[in-house]
Write an enzyme that holds these catalytic residues in place. Structure first.
Site, mmCIF file in Angstrom:
data_model
loop_
_atom_site.group_PDB
_atom_site.id
_atom_site.type_symbol
_atom_site.label_atom_id
_atom_site.label_comp_id
_atom_site.label_asym_id
_atom_site.label_seq_id
_atom_site.Cartn_x
_atom_site.Cartn_y
_atom_site.Cartn_z
ATOM 1 N N GLU A 1 -10.502 2.993 -18.604
ATOM 2 C CA GLU A 1 -10.043 3.503 -19.802
ATOM 3 C C GLU A 1 -8.306 3.610 -19.548
ATOM 4 O OE1 GLU A 1 -11.419 7.628 -19.815
ATOM 5 O OE2 GLU A 1 -13.485 7.001 -20.762
ATOM 6 N N GLU B 1 -17.128 7.430 -11.877
ATOM 7 C CA GLU B 1 -15.890 8.026 -12.692
ATOM 8 C C GLU B 1 -14.273 7.742 -12.464
ATOM 9 O OE1 GLU B 1 -14.424 10.172 -15.709
ATOM 10 O OE2 GLU B 1 -16.563 10.695 -15.155
ATOM 11 N N GLU C 1 -7.836 13.593 -15.624
ATOM 12 C CA GLU C 1 -9.183 13.372 -16.229
ATOM 13 C C GLU C 1 -9.857 14.959 -15.841
ATOM 14 O OE1 GLU C 1 -10.210 10.880 -17.749
ATOM 15 O OE2 GLU C 1 -8.309 9.685 -17.491
#
Length: 123
Positions: free
Chosen positions: A78, A71, A30
């Protein structure tokens, strides 16, 4: 879950290892997490320097850490949605969008917190 029968300190050690694997996976996969982490490395010392009281320092640094926490959760959501399937689905898009909105809100909290603490000092 691996090692779910472990107890005591051994369980804590295993849990720590799994957490480090999570940090590593998020850091590698990420870009947003890497950007936020590098920004945190710059802003934490600045928050320690600019905060005049322990409460101010805690607020300045705590909201930065909250961005990373959110996050990490966003990245986990996700990854889980992508694991289920890569085809377009309204519920998958909604889950990802809501998680992204949570990251945005944590960033907004950070900007507001830093602004409310620091702007009066400069006026």
């Amino acid at each position: 879950m691996a090692n779910h029968n472990e107890r005591g300190w051994k369980r804590v050690i295993y849990a720590f290892g799994f957490s480090m694997q999570g940090f590593k996976a998020c850091f590698q996969a990420e870009e947003a997490f890497r950007q936020e982490l590098f920004l945190l490395l710059f802003l934490v010392p600045l928050g320690l320097w600019l905060g005049e009281t322990p409460v101010e320092r805690t607020l300045l640094i705590g909201c930065l850490l909250m961005v990373l926490v959110v996050e990490l959760l966003n990245s986990a959501i996700e990854a889980n949605v992508d694991r289920v399937g890569l085809e377009r689905h309204d519920l998958s898009a909604r889950a990802k969008d809501i998680a992204s909105a949570a990251v945005f809100m944590s960033m907004t909290l950070t900007v507001v917190t830093w602004g409310l603490i620091l702007i009066p000092k400069w006026l």
